[in-house]
Design a protein around this motif. Structure first.
Motif, PDB file in Angstrom:
ATOM      1  N   GLY A   7     -39.170  13.598 -13.221  1.00 30.19           N
ATOM      2  CA  GLY A   7     -37.992  13.853 -14.045  1.00 30.19           C
ATOM      3  C   GLY A   7     -37.266  15.140 -13.726  1.00 30.19           C
ATOM      4  O   GLY A   7     -36.402  15.582 -14.494  1.00 30.19           O
ATOM      5  N   LYS A   8     -37.572  15.765 -12.583  1.00 27.04           N
ATOM      6  CA  LYS A   8     -36.958  17.051 -12.240  1.00 27.04           C
ATOM      7  C   LYS A   8     -35.607  16.824 -11.560  1.00 27.04           C
ATOM      8  O   LYS A   8     -35.413  17.094 -10.377  1.00 27.04           O
ATOM      9  N   ILE A   9     -34.659  16.311 -12.357  1.00 25.16           N
ATOM     10  CA  ILE A   9     -33.313  16.032 -11.870  1.00 25.16           C
ATOM     11  C   ILE A   9     -32.421  17.218 -12.208  1.00 25.16           C
ATOM     12  O   ILE A   9     -32.390  17.668 -13.353  1.00 25.16           O
ATOM     13  N   PRO A  10     -31.708  17.767 -11.243  1.00 22.52           N
ATOM     14  CA  PRO A  10     -30.849  18.920 -11.523  1.00 22.52           C
ATOM     15  C   PRO A  10     -29.738  18.566 -12.511  1.00 22.52           C
ATOM     16  O   PRO A  10     -29.207  17.447 -12.483  1.00 22.52           O
ATOM     17  N   GLU A  11     -29.400  19.517 -13.365  1.00 19.15           N
ATOM     18  CA  GLU A  11     -28.337  19.297 -14.337  1.00 19.15           C
ATOM     19  C   GLU A  11     -26.987  19.228 -13.626  1.00 19.15           C
ATOM     20  O   GLU A  11     -26.718  19.988 -12.702  1.00 19.15           O
ATOM     21  N   GLN A  12     -26.158  18.294 -14.039  1.00 24.15           N
ATOM     22  CA  GLN A  12     -24.853  18.110 -13.415  1.00 24.15           C
ATOM     23  C   GLN A  12     -23.742  18.480 -14.384  1.00 24.15           C
ATOM     24  O   GLN A  12     -23.864  18.264 -15.595  1.00 24.15           O
ATOM     25  N   PRO A  13     -22.632  19.027 -13.873  1.00 27.11           N
ATOM     26  CA  PRO A  13     -21.473  19.280 -14.735  1.00 27.11           C
ATOM     27  C   PRO A  13     -20.965  17.966 -15.335  1.00 27.11           C
ATOM     28  O   PRO A  13     -21.136  16.898 -14.743  1.00 27.11           O
ATOM     29  N   HIS A  14     -20.337  18.050 -16.487  1.00 27.63           N
ATOM     30  CA  HIS A  14     -19.862  16.843 -17.164  1.00 27.63           C
ATOM     31  C   HIS A  14     -18.552  16.335 -16.565  1.00 27.63           C
ATOM     32  O   HIS A  14     -17.787  17.087 -15.966  1.00 27.63           O
ATOM     33  N   GLN A  15     -18.324  15.037 -16.769  1.00 23.18           N
ATOM     34  CA  GLN A  15     -17.089  14.390 -16.342  1.00 23.18           C
ATOM     35  C   GLN A  15     -16.424  13.749 -17.561  1.00 23.18           C
ATOM     36  O   GLN A  15     -17.066  12.989 -18.294  1.00 23.18           O
ATOM     37  N   TYR A  16     -15.147  14.063 -17.753  1.00 20.03           N
ATOM     38  CA  TYR A  16     -14.396  13.598 -18.915  1.00 20.03           C
ATOM     39  C   TYR A  16     -13.224  12.727 -18.458  1.00 20.03           C
ATOM     40  O   TYR A  16     -12.481  13.101 -17.555  1.00 20.03           O
ATOM     41  N   PHE A  17     -13.063  11.591 -19.128  1.00 26.26           N
ATOM     42  CA  PHE A  17     -11.908  10.722 -18.897  1.00 26.26           C
ATOM     43  C   PHE A  17     -11.203  10.545 -20.234  1.00 26.26           C
ATOM     44  O   PHE A  17     -11.803  10.037 -21.196  1.00 26.26           O
ATOM     45  N   VAL A  18      -9.946  10.975 -20.300  1.00 21.66           N
ATOM     46  CA  VAL A  18      -9.193  10.921 -21.560  1.00 21.66           C
ATOM     47  C   VAL A  18      -7.886  10.180 -21.325  1.00 21.66           C
ATOM     48  O   VAL A  18      -7.137  10.514 -20.406  1.00 21.66           O
ATOM     49  N   TYR A  19      -7.621   9.166 -22.144  1.00 25.28           N
ATOM     50  CA  TYR A  19      -6.383   8.415 -22.022  1.00 25.28           C
ATOM     51  C   TYR A  19      -5.609   8.456 -23.342  1.00 25.28           C
ATOM     52  O   TYR A  19      -6.190   8.684 -24.410  1.00 25.28           O
ATOM     53  N   GLY A  20      -4.305   8.266 -23.267  1.00 25.17           N
ATOM     54  CA  GLY A  20      -3.499   8.296 -24.481  1.00 25.17           C
ATOM     55  C   GLY A  20      -2.033   8.140 -24.162  1.00 25.17           C
ATOM     56  O   GLY A  20      -1.614   8.088 -23.001  1.00 25.17           O
ATOM     57  N   ALA A  21      -1.213   8.077 -25.229  1.00 27.56           N
ATOM     58  CA  ALA A  21       0.230   7.939 -25.076  1.00 27.56           C
ATOM     59  C   ALA A  21       0.835   9.237 -24.560  1.00 27.56           C
ATOM     60  O   ALA A  21       0.213  10.307 -24.624  1.00 27.56           O
TER      61      ALA A  21
END
Length: 229
Positions: A7-21
């Motif tokens: 389980g020694k998986i390196p932490e990854q930065p987050h990815q955000y997807f935002v949609y809207g008008a």
């Protein structure tokens, strides 16, 4: 292929997807992120970052359209390899999808094969971003399905399979909207819209607090301590 033991998986930065008008503040979300930022604009919506010394901007021009896939990948790879940026923003994926599809359509008249190629290209882009070790913000326009609610009221303005191929690697997908003068982001899939949150358990978030993970309550922390005692 990389294998991580125990389980020694390196932490990854987050990815955000935002949609809207339009006008709901999708692009301006980038200003909430800390560090050096790179904005890749596909629809020339850049006024909200004018004068910001923490943000570099690349604007796609009309003459770039015929080689958009190559230019996008090349520019993103250069940004990642430079190690200068903490955040990369792709604004707006609806516009990018239309440009890529136009190029693919121009090379083949097989509609099904064209969309398969479109999905594959966006999946490969999503995988590269996932492995970039950079925080990602991607935006898209929304579609109001008020005439047919079978797939929810609101969706990102992208081909469904292409959307799924691209966002499968993302930690967060949400719809931004305005209500009573405030901006909210709905990431609850149970509302019928496209949404997910693998960062914490929030489902409706004030837009200005998107990057503030939900704090654990004192009671929850005490319960976790008791479990390990």
């Amino acid at each position: 292929m990389q294998v991580y033991f125990d389980g020694k998986i390196p932490e990854q930065p987050h990815q955000y997807f935002v949609y809207g008008a339009g006008g709901t503040g999708k692009t301006s979300l980038l200003n909430k992120f800390k560090g050096k930022k790179f904005l890749f604009s596909f629809d020339m919506s850049t006024n909200v970052v004018r004068g910001r010394k923490d943000t570099d901007v690349a604007i796609l021009e009309e003459s770039d359209a015929p080689q958009v896939q190559q230019l996008v990948l090349q520019t993103i790879v250069q940004a990642v390899n430079s190690k200068k940026y903490d955040v990369i923003c792709l604004d707006n994926m609806s516009a990018l999808q239309n440009l890529v599809l136009e190029n693919i359509d121009g090379k083949s008249k097989d509609g099904r094969q064209n969309y398969q190629k479109l999905q594959l290209w966006f999946r490969q882009l999503g995988m590269y971003l996932r492995n970039s070790e950079v925080t990602i913000l991607a935006t898209a326009h929304e579609i109001d399905n008020k005439e047919n609610l079978s797939n929810g009221r609101y969706n990102a303005d992208m081909n469904d399979k292409t959307f799924n191929a691209f966002t499968s690697m993302f930690d967060f997908v949400g719809r931004i909207y305005k209500k009573d003068g405030k901006r909210w982001i709905d990431c609850d899939p149970e509302t019928g819209n496209q949404g997910k949150n693998r960062i914490d358990d929030r489902t409706l978030i004030p837009a200005e607090k998107l990057l503030e993970p939900k704090k654990e309550t004192k009671e929850k922390k005490e319960n976790e301590v008791e479990k390990h005692d």
